[in-house]
Each structure stands twice: as structure tokens, then as C-alpha cells.
Design an enzyme around this catalytic site. Structure first.
Site, PDB file in Angstrom:
ATOM      1  N   ARG A 586      35.006  41.293  33.597  1.00  0.00           N
ATOM      2  CA  ARG A 586      36.020  40.398  34.127  1.00  0.00           C
ATOM      3  C   ARG A 586      35.421  39.022  34.384  1.00  0.00           C
ATOM      4  O   ARG A 586      34.283  38.900  34.846  1.00  0.00           O
ATOM      5  CB  ARG A 586      36.595  40.955  35.437  1.00  0.00           C
ATOM      6  CG  ARG A 586      37.158  42.355  35.337  1.00  0.00           C
ATOM      7  CD  ARG A 586      38.344  42.407  34.402  1.00  0.00           C
ATOM      8  NE  ARG A 586      39.487  41.662  34.935  1.00  0.00           N
ATOM      9  CZ  ARG A 586      40.609  41.458  34.256  1.00  0.00           C
ATOM     10  NH1 ARG A 586      40.731  41.905  33.023  1.00  0.00           N
ATOM     11  NH2 ARG A 586      41.605  40.792  34.813  1.00  0.00           N
ATOM     12  N   VAL A 587      36.179  37.977  34.085  1.00  0.00           N
ATOM     13  CA  VAL A 587      35.642  36.635  34.294  1.00  0.00           C
ATOM     14  C   VAL A 587      35.452  36.337  35.767  1.00  0.00           C
ATOM     15  O   VAL A 587      34.653  35.467  36.129  1.00  0.00           O
ATOM     16  CB  VAL A 587      36.541  35.564  33.654  1.00  0.00           C
ATOM     17  CG1 VAL A 587      36.527  35.701  32.143  1.00  0.00           C
ATOM     18  CG2 VAL A 587      37.962  35.626  34.187  1.00  0.00           C
ATOM     19  N   ASP A 588      36.183  37.082  36.620  1.00  0.00           N
ATOM     20  CA  ASP A 588      35.932  36.891  38.046  1.00  0.00           C
ATOM     21  C   ASP A 588      34.696  37.663  38.495  1.00  0.00           C
ATOM     22  O   ASP A 588      34.319  37.638  39.658  1.00  0.00           O
ATOM     23  CB  ASP A 588      37.153  37.277  38.902  1.00  0.00           C
ATOM     24  CG  ASP A 588      37.668  38.677  38.600  1.00  0.00           C
ATOM     25  OD1 ASP A 588      36.991  39.423  37.867  1.00  0.00           O
ATOM     26  OD2 ASP A 588      38.751  39.015  39.106  1.00  0.00           O
ATOM     27  N   ASP A 589      34.055  38.384  37.552  1.00  0.00           N
ATOM     28  CA  ASP A 589      32.777  39.041  37.812  1.00  0.00           C
ATOM     29  C   ASP A 589      31.627  38.214  37.240  1.00  0.00           C
ATOM     30  O   ASP A 589      30.592  38.742  36.863  1.00  0.00           O
ATOM     31  CB  ASP A 589      32.750  40.450  37.206  1.00  0.00           C
ATOM     32  CG  ASP A 589      33.607  41.427  37.985  1.00  0.00           C
ATOM     33  OD1 ASP A 589      33.836  41.166  39.172  1.00  0.00           O
ATOM     34  OD2 ASP A 589      34.060  42.426  37.398  1.00  0.00           O
TER      35      ASP A 589
END
Length: 718
Positions: A586-589
Site C-alpha cells: 500500500r502506498v500509505d505503507d
């Protein structure tokens, strides 16, 4: 295969539609392809009467048993007996991918491994299909793939219409196969396929096969929590039980478009309930049997069902879970908000609890066994439009170690494989890593000779876990379909077709038919060739979800506004020089360390490459100098003690593989990781522990083992 869709944890609520039937068996090989849509059935096409169907083991959710499905056994092999491919000639074929679909170029400096001939051991291995496997594959070569893929993106209406025509339609769709708008600048986002076509999923799953003379074939094999307890249902028996439940639901007032909550463990009554709802046009919402009363209550309040279907209890390993108590608490919570449910249909699962010990509310609670068997075994089909809703499903916010695959020991999965001669084993990387940790002996004591294909789903699989799965579980002869897809997509999006091209350990490889993945930069500009960026999809596909239930604005904001004209997956992706896709999480990761954007999956893979690391999860924490620091939770191989020397060795492994900028600032020893029962790591909990925000942990009741949180907190300063 009749798929009992696995519900997920927290997040969004999706509408899926009846046209999902059009994604059928196009996968990896004769009888080896998994149904390609969540909620669809690959049994829609009648079986070959003379064939004996192979089996598929759907990843167990730990809810009372495994449902082992009989495969359709359909082999759409075009009959071509491809000549034996030598490594060099095969790679020359792969070079033809340079022009389509994603700029693949020459494969160089790679070790070629032929299935069944050698171990996959190096990071730069590629794994080639054996001649025998390619001969049996539905898509046996790069040329065949390119031919089909090119048509699927240049003429999607014709491509999918041909496949949809294999199913039964009461009325065919109109002249327009697809209508779509994915660009929020041009109006509301809308996706429609086969609108005006009238069909029924249940009829395609069951009636058509019975009409083809297959009524006595086994449709479902059921394996209980305890070894040695099992059952089967033929197509005829299954249809009779589906019709009885459907007639009961109609009798209590459930009609087309009404919602039904299904809170059942992995009993055969679960797919029976799903099919019964589909038969009468009701919209089912499967809630994982193990969610807390608060989580269940939220789902009930979301869809306001006419009935909740549950069981009084279920055994997970040696422990009994009182499901009915959870439902009671959820219904009480709903009542406080003015939401009432008139009927709670409860299946008596005697192996876990008798009815005498089950709490009961007269007038609302009804025993399944007391009413359903009394109803007729025939029920008329409710014909529905392709764009009528079929089911509601939550996306996962995260994946906990399932209990069933390791009860009574870690060899249970392979015992089931041998017992039922399972041909496909499909699971999550977290289970693979868990089984790695338990040791090879639990695998090698079983034959597993029936296995043809292994599958991975849920998160990127690191190369070391891939190789263990391939070498140990698959005896270096079973290719791995390392699939990438989402709850939102309704089916595979990027996936190996292992009879068609070489695999690279850890890569999802190339797009499935009709799927056009693009990698864009932060401005939404498509990047060609070797690159990293944001993974988006342009143009729609039949299995795509249509909206967030009751919140279409959020649907557009989350998935279509970040990059107008595209569906934004929320995932990062790298494409290598050969055109292979590597999902980075995930890009939020993504952690921003001193200006370096570092994917958590990349660091986790480097940690797990260490021979003494069984599993790792990485989160970002605030750092006064670097902006963010890297905080790693590490689970060691069984029997390996914690030590400062090992801590330094793990950090060094990351420095060597990625660089000094990616070295973890903190190694937090973890006896286990907080996971949901479907196998996903709950990273929000890890972030709170890492930042010492222990009063903000939130609800941990959905975890497979809530006690692991206290263990992690206790080890925070070790």
C-alpha cells in the site's frame, strides 16, 4: 467451483453485481484455474460427463471446517501439442512481449529453472514451465496469451461477450455490452456490463449441471475442524437444500433486493445460504464468523437485513466459539440505534454446542433444523438483471494466523491435500511463512503428489517464502500463481499464467485478460519501461465493484479522484526491465526516511531473507532527524533465541540488500504478529505500539490471537 466468499475486516462496503459470472475459467491449466471472481462460479458451464473433477482447497478461514470444492474440470485446451521448449527458445518467445503489454525486454543474467528439474535458490531465478505442464495449460504460450490479451483490451465488449455467452441467460443483454465513465471530470463514475441481460447465478451454478446429467457428482466436500469428520453434497442434494432454504426465506417475507446477513462458520450451510439468497434475488452479506459483536452490529446497521443466519457455536481448534451470543449482543446494540431484525435463523452445530445450552429469544430465534427441512425441495428462480446487486462485501483493512490449517498440528493442510487429492492449494503468504517457521517435517511427511499449482494472495510474497513454497511444498514441480487482486476488483488483475511464461519469485508478472495496469507518477503521468510508482487501472472490467454502499461520493473520492481517468488501486508497483510487475504494498505503507521513499514490503522482504527470521512487519515512526524512522517487528524461526548479535545481523541484512538508508532504527522482537483470522497483519496496531500510543489500540477482538498484543507491549523495551 462454488465459492463461499470470505468476508474481510474493516473498511468499505461494496456492491457486486450479477454480471460477475462473465469472468470464468481462463486460468492456469486443465482443471487448474481458480474461479476468477469473488462471488462468481466457475461451475456455470456444465461439466464433462465422463471426467472425474479434480479438487481445489480454498484457504481456510479457521471457521469450523474447510470447504473443499470439486472443480469443474473444464479443459479449454486448444489441442495443440506444443513442442518441447528449450530454455533459450522459450526466452526468445518471452522477448516478443517487448511490444505488448508493458514494455518487456530481453531477460538476461538470470538462472533458468525448469519445473521439476532443480531447486529455485537464487534471487534472480526464473522458473520455466515443464513441457508437460505447458501442454495441459489453458494458455500454453506467450503467443496464445498475447493473442487473447490483445483482443481483450482492443475489443473488450466482444471478448467478454463471447465468455458471457457460455453462461445461461434468460434474456440476452442489449446492443451495448459495456457503459463506463472512470473520469470524475466528465461526470459521475459509472460502470455497467451486460445491462438488460437476465440471468441467475444459482441457476448457472446448480441447475445447468444437473440438467447436463451431473446431479450425482459431488459438488462440495466438507472437512470439519476435527480430523476424520467430513461430509459431501452432490449437485442434486445441494440444489434441494438450497431450494428448501430459499422457500423458507420467501415464506418469512424475504424478496428480491432485500438484504440477508450470513454469520456462519465454514459449514456447508454457508454456501447453501449464499446460493439460496442468489436464487430468490436477495442480497447477501457474509460476515466472518468470529467478528466481534460490535463489528457485526455495524454490518447489520449498514444493510438493515430481513434476517440474520447464524450457528449457535463453532469449534476452532480445541476452543468453542459461542457465535449465537455474539449475534445476540450485536442485535441488542442495533436495537439501541432503532434497527431491529425480526428473524435470527440459527443452525444447531452439535459438535460445538447443543441447543439446550444455547441462549434463546422466543419469537425471534428459529432453529434451522426445525423449519428448513419442512419446505419443498423445488423453488422457482428469480431472474435478475446483470446489474442487479448480488452481494455486499467489506474490503480488508489488514490479513492473522488461521487456526484450522494448523490444527491439530501444522501438517493439517497437507493431510487434507492427500485425503482429497487436491490439485490447487491457494493461501496467503502469512500462512506460508508460519508453516516455514514450524519446519519442513510437517510438509514432507505427506505425499502432496496430487498438487499441480500453488497460489498466493493477500499481500506481496517475499522471494524466500516463494522459494520455500515452491521447493518444499511443491517439490520444485508446482508453479506458483502469485496473484494480485483486491476485494474491489472482483477477480485476478495481475497474475502468472505459469504455462505461458517464466515466473520470477515474488513477481505477480503480467496482467490478466481485459486488465490494463499502468504505473503513474505523482502527477498522474503514465511511466513507460522500467519504473516504480502508483498502480492504476485504465478502463473497466466486468468484475469491478460499482459503488460504496450508500456513499457513492466516497467511492469516487477514494478510487477515482486521485488520478482522474483511472481506477487508483492504492498500491505501489515496480516494473522491471523485463516488464514483470512487483507489488510493493500500500502506498500509505511507504516510509519517508530523510527524503528516501521506502516501501515497507521491501524492508520486510530483506529481513525475511535472513535465515533466522520467520516473519517481519515494518511500520514508520516519527524521527526528530530523519522525519520518519523504520520500526521492524521480527518473528524468529522456532527455537532461535533473541540476542543483540542477531539484532545487528538483521539490520546488516537490510543494509546489504537495500542500503544504509533503509536500515531499521528499531528491531522489536515479536513472538507473533497481530493478524485477523483471514491472515492479514493489523498494521494500525503495530503503529500504535511502535509510537507507544497504547491507549489508542482500538478494537482487537477481530484478531486471531488478541493475546499477542500484550506480548508485544511487554517486549517493547527489550
Amino acid at each position: 467451483m462454488i465459492m463461499a466468499c470470505q468476508p474481510h475486516v474493516d473498511g468499505h462496503y461494496y456492491y457486486y453485481y450479477n454480471n460477475n459470472v462473465c469472468l470464468s475459467n481462463l486460468g492456469v491449466g486443465g482443471g487448474a484455474s481458480r474461479g476468477s471472481t469473488v462471488g462468481a462460479s466457475s461451475y456455470s458451464k456444465p461439466l464433462n460427463k465422463s471426467s472425474s473433477p479434480p479438487l481445489k482447497l480454498i484457504r481456510q478461514s479457521g471457521g469450523g471446517g474447510a470447504v473443499v470444492m470439486a472443480s469443474s474440470g473444464c479443459n479449454n485446451n486448444n489441442g495443440n501439442n506444443s513442442k518441447k521448449m528449450k530454455t533459450e527458445s522459450f526466452l526468445r518467445h518471452v522477448e516478443s512481449l517487448a511490444s505488448f503489454p508493458s514494455g518487456a525486454g530481453k531477460i538476461s543474467r538470470l538462472n533458468a529453472v525448469i519445473l521439476g528439474e532443480a531447486l529455485s535458490s537464487e534471487e534472480n531465478d526464473i522458473v520455466l514451465p515443464s513441457d508437460d505442464f505447458s501442454r495441459q495449460a489453458l494458455v500454453p504460450s506467450p503467443q496464445k496469451y498475447l493473442e487473447m490479451y490483445k483482443r481483450s483490451v482492443e475489443d473488450p465488449a466482444g471478448f467478454w461477450a463471447d465468455i458471457a455467452s457460455e453462461f445461461y441467460w434468460k434474456e440476452k443483454w442489449g446492443q451495448r455490452v459495456c457503459s463506463e465513465n472512470l473520469d470524475v471530470r466528465k461526470g459521475n463514475v459509472k460502470i455497467e456490463w451486460f445491462k438488460g441481460g437476465i440471468t441467475n447465478i444459482c441457476y448457472n451454478c446448480l441447475d445447468r449441471n444437473i440438467e447436463a446429467g451431473l446431479g450425482d457428482k459431488v459438488a462440495i466436500y466438507w472437512e470439519a475442524n476435527d480430523p476424520g469428520v467430513d461430509a459431501t453434497l452432490t449437485y442434486s442434494q445441494l440444489l434441494q437444500q438450497v431450494c428448501q432454504l430459499a422457500n423458507y426465506l420467501k415464506d418469512i417475507g424475504v424478496k428480491k433486493g432485500d438484504a440477508v446477513i450470513i454469520y456462519l462458520p465454514m459449514l456447508m450451510e454457508l454456501p447453501i445460504a449464499m446460493l439460496a439468497c442468489a436464487r430468490i434475488g436477495a442480497v447477501h452479506s457474509v460476515v466472518f464468523a468470529g467478528f466481534s459483536s460490535e463489528s457485526l452490529a455495524q454490518r447489520i446497521m449498514d444493510c438493515k437485513p430481513k434476517v440474520v443466519i447464524t450457528s449457535n457455536a463453532v469449534k476452532r481448534g480445541p476452543k468453542a466459539i459461542h457465535l449465537k451470543d455474539i449475534v445476540d449482543a450485536a442485535l441488542d446494540e442495533c436495537a439501541k440505534s432503532g434497527i431491529s431484525v425480526d428473524v435470527c435463523l440459527t443452525y444447531e452445530n452439535q459438535s460445538a454446542m447443543t441447543r439446550e445450552n444455547t441462549k434463546w429469544q422466543d419469537g425471534r430465534d428459529i432453529w434451522w433444523q426445525d423449519v428448513v427441512p419442512k419446505y419443498p425441495t423445488k423453488c422457482e428462480v428469480e431472474w435478475v438483471d446483470a446489474e442487479d446487486p448480488l452481494f455486499l462485501l467489506y474490503t480488508s483493512g489488514s490479513t492473522g494466523k488461521p487456526k484450522a490449517p494448523t490444527y491439530p498440528d501444522s501438517g493439517r493442510s497437507w493431510d487434507i491435500v492427500d485425503k482429497y487429492k487436491v490439485t490447487i492449494f491457494y493461501t496467503a503468504p502469512t500462512l506460508v511463512r508460519s508453516l516455514m517457521r514450524d519446519g519442513n517435517e510437517y510438509v514432507t511427511r505427506y505425499s502432496r503428489k496430487s498438487l499441480r499449482v500453488l497460489g498466493s494472495v493477500g499481500e506481496p510474497i517475499n522471494p524466500s517464502a516463494w522459494r520455500w513454497f515452491f521447493n518444499v511444498v511443491g517439490d520444485s514441480r508446482c508453479p506458483i500463481s502469485d496473484t494480485w487482486w483486491q476485494t474491489e476488483t472482483g477477480g485476478f488483475m495481475i497474475t502468472p499464467l505459469p504455462g505461458a511464461w517464466p515466473q520470477k519469485p515474488g513477481s505477480a508478472t503480467f496482467p490478466f485478460f481485459g486488465v490494463q495496469p499502468v504505473i503513474v507518477d505523482e502527477k498522474g503521468v503514465e511511466i513507460e519501461g522500467e519504473c516504480s510508482g502508483y498502480l492504476c487501472i485504465k478502463s473497466s472490467w466486468p468484475g469491478a465493484f460499482r459503488t460504496l454502499y450508500g456513499d457513492h461520493e466516497r467511492y469516487e473520492t477514494t478510487y477515482f479522484k486521485p488520478f482522474p481517468g483511472y481506477y487508483f488501486t492504492g498500491d505501489g508497483c515496480s516494473r522491471d526491465k523485463d516488464g514483470y510487475h512487483w507489488l510493493t504494498g500500500r502506498v500509505d505503507d511507504v516510509i519517508n526516511v530523510s527524503g528516501h521513499r521506502i516501501g515497507t514490503a521491501e524492508v520486510e522482504s530483506a529481513l525475511v531473507s535472513h535465515p533466522q527470521c520467520a516473519e517481519a512487519a515494518v511500520v514508520g515512526v516519527e524521527h526528530e532527524v530523519k522525519g520518519q524512522g523504520i520500526y521492524a517487528f521480527v518473528t524468529l524461526v522456532e527455537g532461535v533465541p533473541y540476542s543483540e548479535e542477531l539484532r545487528k545481523s538483521l539490520v546488516l541484512a537490510v543494509r546489504k540488500q537495500i542500503g544504509a538508508f533503509a536500515a531499521p532504527d528499531k528491531i522489536h522482537w515479536a513472538p507473533g504478529l497481530p493478524k485477523t483470522r483471514s491472515g492479514k497483519i493489523m498494521r494500525r496496531i503495530l503503529r500504535k505500539i511502535a509510537s507507544r500510543q497504547l491507549d489508542e489500540l482500538g478494537d482487537t477482538s477481530t484478531l486471531a490471537d488478541p493475546g499477542v498484543v500484550d506480548q508485544l507491549i511487554a517486549l517493547a523495551d527489550c
